[in-house]
Scaffold this motif. Structure first.
Motif, PDB file in Angstrom:
ATOM      1  N   CYS A 265       0.618  -1.441  -0.033  1.00 52.61           N
ATOM      2  CA  CYS A 265       0.037  -0.030  -0.064  1.00 52.61           C
ATOM      3  C   CYS A 265       0.850   1.367  -0.008  1.00 52.61           C
ATOM      4  N   SER A 266       2.091   1.010   0.393  1.00 51.82           N
ATOM      5  CA  SER A 266       3.114   2.353   0.359  1.00 51.82           C
ATOM      6  C   SER A 266       4.470   2.124   0.305  1.00 51.82           C
ATOM      7  N   ASN A 267       5.135   3.086   0.165  1.00 52.68           N
ATOM      8  CA  ASN A 267       6.688   2.728   0.136  1.00 52.68           C
ATOM      9  C   ASN A 267       7.387   3.996   0.672  1.00 52.68           C
ATOM     10  N   TRP A 268       8.771   3.759   0.599  1.00 57.19           N
ATOM     11  CA  TRP A 268       9.695   5.048   1.049  1.00 57.19           C
ATOM     12  C   TRP A 268      10.107   5.888  -0.250  1.00 57.19           C
ATOM     13  N   GLY A 269       9.845   6.941  -0.339  1.00 62.12           N
ATOM     14  CA  GLY A 269      10.312   7.757  -1.494  1.00 62.12           C
ATOM     15  C   GLY A 269       9.797   7.871  -2.977  1.00 62.12           C
ATOM     16  N   ASP A 270      10.207   7.083  -3.832  1.00 61.95           N
ATOM     17  CA  ASP A 270       9.591   7.383  -5.051  1.00 61.95           C
ATOM     18  C   ASP A 270       8.412   6.991  -5.310  1.00 61.95           C
TER      19      ASP A 270
ATOM     20  N   ARG B 108      -2.411   7.026  -8.013  1.00 56.72           N
ATOM     21  CA  ARG B 108      -3.558   6.949  -7.523  1.00 56.72           C
ATOM     22  C   ARG B 108      -4.807   7.769  -8.502  1.00 56.72           C
ATOM     23  N   SER B 109      -5.916   7.026  -8.631  1.00 52.38           N
ATOM     24  CA  SER B 109      -7.001   7.479  -9.606  1.00 52.38           C
ATOM     25  C   SER B 109      -7.503   8.820  -8.926  1.00 52.38           C
ATOM     26  N   ASP B 110      -7.580   9.011  -7.720  1.00 51.48           N
ATOM     27  CA  ASP B 110      -7.934  10.399  -7.092  1.00 51.48           C
ATOM     28  C   ASP B 110      -7.218  11.551  -6.979  1.00 51.48           C
ATOM     29  N   GLY B 111      -5.864  11.245  -7.612  1.00 50.76           N
ATOM     30  CA  GLY B 111      -4.756  12.556  -7.583  1.00 50.76           C
ATOM     31  C   GLY B 111      -3.996  12.566  -6.544  1.00 50.76           C
ATOM     32  N   THR B 112      -4.442  12.082  -5.383  1.00 46.24           N
ATOM     33  CA  THR B 112      -3.766  12.384  -4.416  1.00 46.24           C
ATOM     34  C   THR B 112      -2.173  11.522  -4.188  1.00 46.24           C
ATOM     35  N   PRO B 113      -1.146  11.913  -3.527  1.00 50.06           N
ATOM     36  CA  PRO B 113       0.083  11.259  -3.445  1.00 50.06           C
ATOM     37  C   PRO B 113      -0.229  10.042  -3.142  1.00 50.06           C
ATOM     38  N   GLY B 114       0.983   9.215  -3.710  1.00 55.46           N
ATOM     39  CA  GLY B 114       1.127   7.742  -3.389  1.00 55.46           C
ATOM     40  C   GLY B 114       0.489   7.107  -4.697  1.00 55.46           C
TER      41      GLY B 114
END
Length: 106
Positions: A21-26, A90-96
Protein backbone atom coordinates in the motif's frame (compact mmCIF):
# COMPACT_ATOMS: atom_id res chain seq x y z
CA UNK A 1 4.47 -25.60 0.47
CA UNK A 2 6.49 -27.37 3.05
CA UNK A 3 9.03 -30.04 3.56
CA UNK A 4 12.31 -30.97 5.15
CA UNK A 5 15.28 -28.67 4.74
CA UNK A 6 13.41 -26.13 2.66
CA UNK A 7 12.15 -28.68 0.15
CA UNK A 8 9.17 -27.69 -1.96
CA UNK A 9 5.91 -29.65 -2.00
CA UNK A 10 3.59 -28.74 -4.87
CA UNK A 11 0.40 -30.16 -3.38
CA UNK A 12 -0.45 -27.76 -0.56
CA UNK A 13 -2.96 -25.56 -2.44
CA UNK A 14 -1.98 -22.51 -0.36
CA UNK A 15 -2.42 -18.91 -1.52
CA UNK A 16 -0.65 -16.00 0.18
CA UNK A 17 -1.44 -12.42 -0.88
CA UNK A 18 0.77 -9.50 0.11
CA UNK A 19 -0.94 -6.15 -0.46
CA UNK A 20 1.59 -3.33 -0.89
CA UNK A 21 0.00 0.00 0.00
CA UNK A 22 2.93 2.38 0.39
CA UNK A 23 6.69 2.74 0.09
CA UNK A 24 9.50 5.09 1.04
CA UNK A 25 10.55 7.65 -1.50
CA UNK A 26 9.74 7.27 -5.18
CA UNK A 27 6.06 7.74 -5.95
CA UNK A 28 6.28 5.84 -9.26
CA UNK A 29 8.44 2.85 -8.30
CA UNK A 30 8.19 0.25 -5.57
CA UNK A 31 10.72 -2.45 -4.81
CA UNK A 32 11.63 -5.24 -2.42
CA UNK A 33 14.93 -7.01 -1.90
CA UNK A 34 13.84 -10.38 -0.47
CA UNK A 35 10.74 -12.42 0.30
CA UNK A 36 11.06 -15.46 2.55
CA UNK A 37 8.39 -18.02 3.35
CA UNK A 38 8.78 -19.96 6.60
CA UNK A 39 7.33 -23.31 7.59
CA UNK A 40 5.85 -24.12 11.02
CA UNK A 41 9.38 -24.68 12.39
CA UNK A 42 10.57 -21.27 11.14
CA UNK A 43 12.69 -22.90 8.45
CA UNK A 44 12.98 -21.00 5.17
CA UNK A 45 11.17 -22.79 2.35
CA UNK A 46 12.53 -22.86 -1.17
CA UNK A 47 9.77 -21.30 -3.25
CA UNK A 48 9.89 -21.78 -7.03
CA UNK A 49 9.57 -18.50 -8.95
CA UNK A 50 6.69 -19.92 -11.03
CA UNK A 51 4.30 -19.68 -8.04
CA UNK A 52 4.82 -15.93 -7.58
CA UNK A 53 2.86 -13.28 -9.51
CA UNK A 54 2.24 -9.53 -9.31
CA UNK A 55 -1.13 -7.85 -9.85
CA UNK A 56 -2.06 -4.18 -10.04
CA UNK A 57 1.19 -2.56 -11.12
CA UNK A 58 1.29 -0.40 -14.22
CA UNK A 59 1.12 -2.81 -17.17
CA UNK A 60 1.93 -5.68 -14.75
CA UNK A 61 5.38 -4.10 -14.41
CA UNK A 62 7.86 -6.23 -12.48
CA UNK A 63 6.58 -9.61 -13.69
CA UNK A 64 9.81 -10.52 -15.47
CA UNK A 65 12.04 -9.94 -12.42
CA UNK A 66 9.98 -11.63 -9.68
CA UNK A 67 12.62 -14.31 -9.17
CA UNK A 68 14.84 -11.62 -7.59
CA UNK A 69 12.45 -11.61 -4.63
CA UNK A 70 13.16 -15.28 -3.94
CA UNK A 71 16.86 -15.31 -4.81
CA UNK A 72 17.75 -11.84 -3.55
CA UNK A 73 19.76 -10.66 -0.63
CA UNK A 74 18.25 -8.95 2.36
CA UNK A 75 19.30 -5.32 2.72
CA UNK A 76 20.20 -5.01 -0.96
CA UNK A 77 20.46 -1.40 -2.09
CA UNK A 78 21.34 -1.93 -5.75
CA UNK A 79 18.32 -1.99 -8.05
CA UNK A 80 20.09 -4.69 -10.07
CA UNK A 81 19.69 -7.03 -7.08
CA UNK A 82 16.16 -6.01 -6.15
CA UNK A 83 12.71 -6.59 -7.58
CA UNK A 84 11.04 -3.36 -8.65
CA UNK A 85 7.88 -2.33 -10.47
CA UNK A 86 6.30 0.81 -11.84
CA UNK A 87 3.21 1.49 -9.77
CA UNK A 88 -0.06 3.06 -10.89
CA UNK A 89 -0.75 6.60 -9.68
CA UNK A 90 -3.79 7.00 -7.43
CA UNK A 91 -6.93 7.53 -9.44
CA UNK A 92 -8.06 10.37 -7.14
CA UNK A 93 -4.88 12.40 -7.76
CA UNK A 94 -3.63 12.26 -4.15
CA UNK A 95 0.03 11.46 -3.46
CA UNK A 96 1.06 7.82 -3.47
CA UNK A 97 0.03 4.88 -5.62
CA UNK A 98 -2.78 2.38 -6.00
CA UNK A 99 -2.14 -0.73 -3.87
CA UNK A 100 -0.88 -3.80 -5.70
CA UNK A 101 -0.46 -7.45 -4.72
CA UNK A 102 2.25 -10.06 -4.76
CA UNK A 103 0.61 -13.50 -4.82
CA UNK A 104 2.17 -16.88 -3.98
CA UNK A 105 -0.01 -19.74 -5.20
CA UNK A 106 1.09 -23.33 -4.51
Amino acid sequence: GGGNGGAYTASSGMVVRLRICSNWGDGRQSGLSLLEVLDASSEVLRVPPAVLSVHGTQGESGSSTLSRLLEGAGRATSTKLMWSATVAARSDGTPGFEPFELVLRW
